[in-house]
Design a protein around this motif. Structure first.
Motif, short mmCIF file in Angstrom:
data_model
loop_
_atom_site.label_atom_id
_atom_site.label_comp_id
_atom_site.label_asym_id
_atom_site.label_seq_id
_atom_site.Cartn_x
_atom_site.Cartn_y
_atom_site.Cartn_z
N ARG A 87 117.28 63.90 95.55
CA ARG A 87 117.69 64.39 94.23
C ARG A 87 117.94 65.89 94.26
O ARG A 87 118.87 66.40 93.62
CB ARG A 87 116.63 64.03 93.18
N ASN A 88 117.11 66.60 95.01
CA ASN A 88 117.28 68.04 95.12
C ASN A 88 118.63 68.39 95.75
O ASN A 88 119.34 69.28 95.28
CB ASN A 88 116.14 68.63 95.95
N MET A 89 119.01 67.67 96.81
CA MET A 89 120.27 67.95 97.48
C MET A 89 121.46 67.64 96.57
O MET A 89 122.46 68.37 96.56
CB MET A 89 120.36 67.13 98.77
N ARG A 90 121.35 66.58 95.77
CA ARG A 90 122.43 66.26 94.84
C ARG A 90 122.58 67.35 93.78
O ARG A 90 123.70 67.74 93.42
CB ARG A 90 122.16 64.91 94.19
N LEU A 91 121.46 67.84 93.28
CA LEU A 91 121.51 68.90 92.28
C LEU A 91 122.07 70.19 92.88
O LEU A 91 122.86 70.90 92.24
CB LEU A 91 120.11 69.15 91.71
N LEU A 92 121.66 70.50 94.10
CA LEU A 92 122.18 71.69 94.77
C LEU A 92 123.69 71.58 94.96
O LEU A 92 124.43 72.56 94.74
CB LEU A 92 121.49 71.88 96.12
N ALA A 93 124.16 70.40 95.36
CA ALA A 93 125.59 70.21 95.56
C ALA A 93 126.37 70.39 94.26
O ALA A 93 127.50 70.89 94.27
CB ALA A 93 125.85 68.82 96.15
N SER A 94 125.77 70.01 93.14
CA SER A 94 126.46 70.14 91.85
C SER A 94 126.68 71.59 91.46
O SER A 94 127.55 71.89 90.63
CB SER A 94 125.68 69.40 90.76
N LEU A 95 125.92 72.52 92.05
CA LEU A 95 126.11 73.94 91.75
C LEU A 95 127.42 74.47 92.30
O LEU A 95 127.91 75.52 91.85
CB LEU A 95 124.95 74.77 92.33
N LEU A 96 127.99 73.77 93.26
CA LEU A 96 129.22 74.24 93.91
C LEU A 96 130.44 74.14 93.00
O LEU A 96 131.49 74.70 93.33
CB LEU A 96 129.47 73.44 95.19
N THR A 97 130.31 73.48 91.87
CA THR A 97 131.47 73.25 91.00
C THR A 97 131.80 74.44 90.09
O THR A 97 132.82 74.41 89.40
CB THR A 97 131.25 72.01 90.12
N SER A 98 130.97 75.48 90.05
CA SER A 98 131.25 76.63 89.21
C SER A 98 130.89 77.92 89.95
O SER A 98 130.03 77.91 90.84
CB SER A 98 130.47 76.57 87.90
N SER A 99 131.53 79.02 89.58
CA SER A 99 131.25 80.30 90.25
C SER A 99 129.83 80.75 89.98
O SER A 99 129.15 81.27 90.88
CB SER A 99 132.25 81.36 89.78
N ARG A 100 129.33 80.56 88.76
CA ARG A 100 127.95 80.95 88.46
C ARG A 100 126.97 80.07 89.21
O ARG A 100 125.91 80.54 89.65
CB ARG A 100 127.71 80.89 86.96
#
Length: 240
Positions: A87-100
């Protein structure tokens, strides 16, 4: 909030309350929207849960007001990547969708690298650990009522019960790190957490020289301690 404080094992339904506590404590940032702040707090919690083997929460009324998570290496029964890691890796990957989100990801990686470097230095100096105090958190308005001390003592009792001779923890100057000084732990390593811009060794040394005062810059710490052989009044924890 004047209700009596009770203590029990962590439950899955406690996760949202602890996520909010983490968000309020460490992830509030005026440059971010609240959804991103909460996602970072959720990442933080999943990262902690992925390492923890023991947990207790403090409850006032129906609200979780404190939590401790700890790791006892000999009690880890999950092989490889556990559900919290995934779950942590999936959440981390989702951060890649925005500059912030990408900027926040770089900050988190830099902070984690700082922690790993400090613990590696401690181990290189000959310090060995069989346990980790992963997280200790109490809601600000509930401090001063002995909750943090109770949770800390509960976890160190678990260490003694499991024959953990030495444990460590990560913290930083944004936290009440004096709690660990007063508890008699040793500050084993310290590092200024620099920003994500490229640095030269000379530049880093200059920054460290400029920020000798802890209040001037975020400092990361590794504390450690030995457990006492006494083990009186300890009740075994059932995993949830």
């Amino acid at each position: 909030m004047n209700e009596a404080i009770t203590y029990r094992t962590l439950r899955r339904e406690d996760y949202p309350a602890i996520t909010r506590m983490l968000c309020d404590a460490w992830h509030t940032d005026p440059t971010m929207d609240h959804d991103l702040e909460m996602k970072l707090a959720e990442i933080d919690l999943e990262h902690c849960l992925g390492r923890a083997t023991a947990a207790q929460v403090a409850v006032s009324g129906d609200e979780v007001v404190g939590v401790v998570l700890g790791r006892i290496d000999s009690h880890e029964t999950r092989n490889g990547l556990n559900d919290h890691h995934v779950r942590n890796m999936r959440l981390l990957a989702s951060l890649l969708t925005s500059s912030r989100g990408r900027k926040a990801l770089l900050r988190m990686k830099h902070y984690e690298d700082t922690n790993l470097r400090m613990i590696a230095e401690a181990k290189k100096d000959g310090h060995a650990y069989q346990g980790e105090l992963v997280l200790l958190l109490v809601r600000p308005e509930m401090r001063g009522r002995g909750i943090g001390a109770h949770l800390f003592e509960w976890m160190t009792d678990r260490f003694r019960q499991a024959d953990v001779e030495r444990y460590f923890l990560f913290t930083d100057s944004a936290c009440d790190y004096s709690f660990y000084d007063k508890a008699g732990l040793t500050r084993r390593a310290e590092s200024i957490v620099l920003d994500n811009e490229p640095h030269t060794p000379k530049g880093d040394a200059e920054v460290h020289a400029e920020h000798d005062d802890i209040d001037d810059h975020l400092h990361a710490f590794v504390y450690d301690n030995e457990t006492s052989p006494s083990n009186e009044g300890v009740n075994p924890l059932g995993r949830d």
